[in-house]
Design an enzyme around this catalytic site. Structure first.
Site: not given
Length: 222
Positions: A17, A19, A111-112, A143, A168
């Protein structure tokens, strides 16, 4: 006749991931949502509280049901792009050392966010960029769906059971688990439910991540 040494593809892979895992963007995200809330004269604290646990379109529906969601999203994207250009970013301690040490074909970003923002943030922080980035634009399901992590594994030529996910957030952890991957959590004082291992910081996890990635094979064969 000489025998040429061949470097086989890595057999273990690490999917990160971005951020909150590699880059500390909490202050940036809060600032962007505060500015967005200001445009619509909404309570910034309430908007941010909702945004932390929902995707943008769901946030808009909850905090600004009377607004056009497409306009809301366009405004958010404008603010996020400006933040990438002018905001202050920092990589988490250990991120640069870790990514520089991993075999180039052994890791990816999932990543989103969008790839152009990830590249901008990595450029600002000096982090290397892998050849595989799975972002919000290339998947229909984000996700906690397993789709983003499964696509990253496919693009790396990896089997899910050979992949380690570093996350995270609960939605990312769920995505990795549903993909059938090993999932380790970082940068949180308390373990996210379901993780196979928990580290209070990325720095603490660096030796174990590198050990996982090198567990099987980079020895040359002839």
């Amino acid at each position: 006749m000489t025998s040429e040494l061949v470097q086989p593809s890595p057999r273990k892979y690490v999917l990160f991931d971005v951020d909150g895992t590699l880059i500390d963007a909490v202050d940036n995200q809060r600032r962007v949502w505060e500015m967005w809330a200001g445009r619509y004269r909404l309570d910034a604290d309430e908007v941010y509280r909702v945004a932390l646990r929902t995707r943008p379109m769901e946030t808009f529906a909850q905090v600004a049901p009377g607004q056009d969601p497409r306009e809301c999203l366009a405004a958010l994207h404008e603010l996020e792009d400006e933040d990438v250009r002018s905001g202050v970013y920092a990589a988490f301690d250990g991120a640069s050392e870790l990514l520089d040490a991993l075999p180039p074909a052994s890791w990816a970003l999932v990543t989103s966010n969008y790839e152009h923002r990830v590249r901008g943030r990595f450029a600002r922080t000096g982090l290397p960029v892998p050849r595989v980035i799975v972002d919000a634009a290339v998947v229909e399901e984000g996700k906690p769906s397993p789709v983003p992590y499964l696509l990253a594994a496919e693009r790396l030529g990896a089997q899910p059971e050979d992949c380690l996910v570093i996350e995270d957030a609960p939605s990312g952890v769920e995505a990795g688990l549903r993909a059938g991957m090993v999932v380790w959590g970082v940068n949180s004082p308390v373990a996210v439910a379901g993780v196979h291992r928990h580290f209070g910081s990325l720095r603490e996890a660096v030796p174990d991540i590198l050990a996982f990635a090198r567990l099987e094979g980079s020895a040359a064969v002839g």
